[in-house]
Design a protein around this motif. Structure first.
Motif, mmCIF file in Angstrom:
data_model
loop_
_atom_site.group_PDB
_atom_site.id
_atom_site.type_symbol
_atom_site.label_atom_id
_atom_site.label_comp_id
_atom_site.label_asym_id
_atom_site.label_seq_id
_atom_site.Cartn_x
_atom_site.Cartn_y
_atom_site.Cartn_z
ATOM 1 N N THR A 139 0.176 -29.806 45.254
ATOM 2 C CA THR A 139 0.232 -31.261 45.422
ATOM 3 C C THR A 139 0.121 -31.701 46.874
ATOM 4 O OG1 THR A 139 2.655 -31.448 45.734
ATOM 5 C CG2 THR A 139 1.844 -31.290 43.467
ATOM 6 N N VAL A 140 -0.042 -30.760 47.823
ATOM 7 C CA VAL A 140 -0.007 -31.140 49.237
ATOM 8 C C VAL A 140 -1.370 -30.950 49.893
ATOM 9 C CG1 VAL A 140 2.431 -30.492 49.354
ATOM 10 C CG2 VAL A 140 0.681 -28.879 50.159
ATOM 11 N N HIS A 141 -1.525 -31.620 51.049
ATOM 12 C CA HIS A 141 -2.804 -31.643 51.761
ATOM 13 C C HIS A 141 -2.715 -30.963 53.129
ATOM 14 C CE1 HIS A 141 -2.309 -35.383 49.279
ATOM 15 N NE2 HIS A 141 -3.342 -34.814 48.702
ATOM 16 N N GLY A 142 -1.565 -30.425 53.466
ATOM 17 C CA GLY A 142 -1.386 -29.741 54.737
ATOM 18 C C GLY A 142 -0.054 -29.015 54.743
ATOM 19 N N VAL A 143 0.114 -28.137 55.734
ATOM 20 C CA VAL A 143 1.320 -27.312 55.830
ATOM 21 C C VAL A 143 1.865 -27.372 57.256
ATOM 22 C CG1 VAL A 143 2.184 -24.933 55.812
ATOM 23 C CG2 VAL A 143 0.655 -25.723 53.980
ATOM 24 N N LEU A 144 3.159 -27.600 57.366
ATOM 25 C CA LEU A 144 3.857 -27.540 58.649
ATOM 26 C C LEU A 144 4.890 -26.428 58.583
ATOM 27 C CD1 LEU A 144 5.200 -30.529 60.753
ATOM 28 C CD2 LEU A 144 6.477 -28.406 60.559
ATOM 29 N N LEU A 145 4.830 -25.497 59.525
ATOM 30 C CA LEU A 145 5.824 -24.428 59.617
ATOM 31 C C LEU A 145 6.771 -24.766 60.764
ATOM 32 C CD1 LEU A 145 3.656 -21.196 59.196
ATOM 33 C CD2 LEU A 145 4.920 -22.469 57.437
ATOM 34 N N PRO A 146 8.039 -25.070 60.470
ATOM 35 C CA PRO A 146 8.979 -25.472 61.518
ATOM 36 C C PRO A 146 9.584 -24.280 62.239
ATOM 37 C CG PRO A 146 10.075 -25.544 59.403
ATOM 38 C CD PRO A 146 8.642 -25.145 59.131
ATOM 39 N N GLY A 147 10.393 -24.572 63.255
ATOM 40 C CA GLY A 147 11.125 -23.532 63.958
ATOM 41 C C GLY A 147 12.294 -23.028 63.135
ATOM 42 N N SER A 148 12.972 -22.026 63.681
ATOM 43 C CA SER A 148 14.133 -21.432 63.024
ATOM 44 C C SER A 148 14.977 -20.743 64.076
ATOM 45 C CB SER A 148 13.697 -20.411 61.966
ATOM 46 O OG SER A 148 14.816 -19.691 61.468
ATOM 47 N N LYS A 149 16.257 -20.582 63.810
ATOM 48 C CA LYS A 149 17.122 -19.848 64.737
ATOM 49 C C LYS A 149 17.059 -18.348 64.527
ATOM 50 C CE LYS A 149 21.597 -19.807 64.052
ATOM 51 N NZ LYS A 149 23.001 -20.249 63.885
ATOM 52 N N TYR A 150 16.337 -17.905 63.484
ATOM 53 C CA TYR A 150 16.212 -16.481 63.182
ATOM 54 C C TYR A 150 14.832 -15.994 63.620
ATOM 55 C CZ TYR A 150 20.445 -17.426 60.631
ATOM 56 O OH TYR A 150 21.730 -17.803 60.318
ATOM 57 N N ALA A 173 -2.611 -22.290 52.816
ATOM 58 C CA ALA A 173 -3.356 -23.017 53.846
ATOM 59 C C ALA A 173 -4.673 -22.331 54.175
ATOM 60 C CB ALA A 173 -2.500 -23.167 55.098
ATOM 61 N N PHE A 174 -4.648 -21.010 54.324
ATOM 62 C CA PHE A 174 -5.877 -20.322 54.706
ATOM 63 C C PHE A 174 -6.827 -20.152 53.525
ATOM 64 C CE2 PHE A 174 -3.699 -19.505 58.620
ATOM 65 C CZ PHE A 174 -4.723 -19.354 59.552
ATOM 66 N N ASN A 175 -6.317 -19.941 52.331
ATOM 67 C CA ASN A 175 -7.199 -19.811 51.171
ATOM 68 C C ASN A 175 -7.957 -21.101 50.901
ATOM 69 O OD1 ASN A 175 -6.428 -17.176 50.770
ATOM 70 N ND2 ASN A 175 -4.980 -17.631 49.126
ATOM 71 N N LEU A 176 -7.290 -22.229 51.089
ATOM 72 C CA LEU A 176 -7.902 -23.526 50.773
ATOM 73 C C LEU A 176 -8.317 -24.312 52.007
ATOM 74 C CD1 LEU A 176 -5.550 -24.637 47.839
ATOM 75 C CD2 LEU A 176 -7.806 -23.564 47.719
ATOM 76 N N ARG A 177 -8.165 -23.701 53.187
ATOM 77 C CA ARG A 177 -8.542 -24.327 54.452
ATOM 78 C C ARG A 177 -7.807 -25.646 54.693
ATOM 79 N NH1 ARG A 177 -12.805 -22.072 57.111
ATOM 80 N NH2 ARG A 177 -13.966 -20.454 55.996
ATOM 81 N N LYS A 178 -6.558 -25.676 54.302
ATOM 82 C CA LYS A 178 -5.737 -26.852 54.580
ATOM 83 C C LYS A 178 -5.316 -26.846 56.047
ATOM 84 C CE LYS A 178 -3.680 -27.217 49.938
ATOM 85 N NZ LYS A 178 -2.421 -27.120 49.164
ATOM 86 N N PRO A 179 -5.139 -28.022 56.651
ATOM 87 C CA PRO A 179 -4.624 -28.076 58.014
ATOM 88 C C PRO A 179 -3.231 -27.475 58.092
ATOM 89 C CG PRO A 179 -5.489 -30.208 57.333
ATOM 90 C CD PRO A 179 -5.444 -29.356 56.107
ATOM 91 N N LEU A 180 -2.959 -26.797 59.217
ATOM 92 C CA LEU A 180 -1.670 -26.143 59.407
ATOM 93 C C LEU A 180 -1.189 -26.370 60.833
ATOM 94 C CD1 LEU A 180 -0.478 -22.765 58.095
ATOM 95 C CD2 LEU A 180 -0.235 -23.234 60.529
#
Length: 251
Positions: A54-65, A98-105
């Motif tokens: 259902t989404v058009h892009g992916v954001l990977l946030p930071g983490s403390k780990y 994201a990479f399979n469907l070429r979505k923005p990341l």
């Protein structure tokens, strides 16, 4: 059309950290015109796949780990933080989508590092014990201007950045950094004072993939660069959504 962006919870191990960090990401996405779709880290792979459809892009946030160094073929430095397996598993699904469907990341801080390792790159496990530098890359969330960054000429990120003749400064809250960029990734910004890689991007005109080591979500209201990064990301998601919609319209 409502543009929907997937982002995982930052950690599965610290709800207080999520409570501090996650609202800044969702607020920045909303201000840029997108609807965040938060992916709980305890969801089944089937449920995650359903949400990603259902989404058009992916954001990977930071983490403390930190990412387990064994993933990029190194023994663990004692200064390396423990991994978060649940976050790593969900990141894997989001990166594949994201990479399979070429979505923005867009990868931010730990999200940039996850992108790089997934593309077979490696990391400096701990900057303070790996190199000498006058730059404090762990300045923290209260410092908006920790150090300068310089963009690589002709990079996508350089074209996104608002034009200015003044040095560009960013915040900084990390102890790891990209050592070797992953497959088909290029350096797009670095810290001129010590050479630490501050941004990477995919060598492709056909897919928006950018990782930044700083935290533009924290300075969205005060930094033109932060707003430009999110605006460009959401524009690319809009373009992806339009192409996808056009491709599914019956002839």
């Amino acid at each position: 059309m409502t543009i929907r962006i997937a982002l995982p919870e930052p950690t599965s191990l610290d709800t207080d950290y999520n409570g501090r960090a996650l609202p800044l990401y969702t607020s920045a996405l909303q201000s840029a015109g997108a609807q965040p779709v938060v992916i709980p880290l305890q969801e089944s792979p089937a449920r995650v796949a359903h949400l990603l459809a259902t989404v058009h892009g992916v954001l990977l946030p930071g983490s403390k780990y930190d990412i387990d160094p064994q993933v990029y073929g190194e023994s663990r430095n004692p200064a390396c933080n423990e991994p978060d397996p649940a976050r790593a598993a969900v990141d894997e699904l989001l990166l594949q989508d994201a990479f399979n469907l070429r979505k923005p990341l867009l990868g931010i801080c730990g999200g940039m590092q996850a992108l790089n390792v997934w593309r077979n790159g490696s990391l400096i496990q701990d900057l303070p014990t790996s190199r000498r530098s006058a730059v404090n890359h762990a300045a923290g969330r209260e410092v908006d201007h920790a150090h300068e960054v310089r963009f690589e000429h002709s990079s996508r990120l350089a074209m996104i950045a608002p034009p200015t003749s003044a040095p560009v400064h960013v915040n900084s809250s990390h102890h790891q950094a990209v050592k070797v960029p992953g497959d088909n990734l290029r350096i797009s910004a670095s810290c001129p004072d010590d050479g630490v890689i501050e941004a990477i991007e995919l060598k492709s005109n056909d897919q928006f993939v950018i990782g930044v080591q700083w935290h533009p979500e924290r300075t969205y209201t005060s930094s033109a660069l932060s707003r430009a990064i999110f605006a460009a990301f959401v524009r690319e998601a809009q373009a992806w959504a339009k192409r996808h919609a056009d491709a599914t319209v019956p002839a």
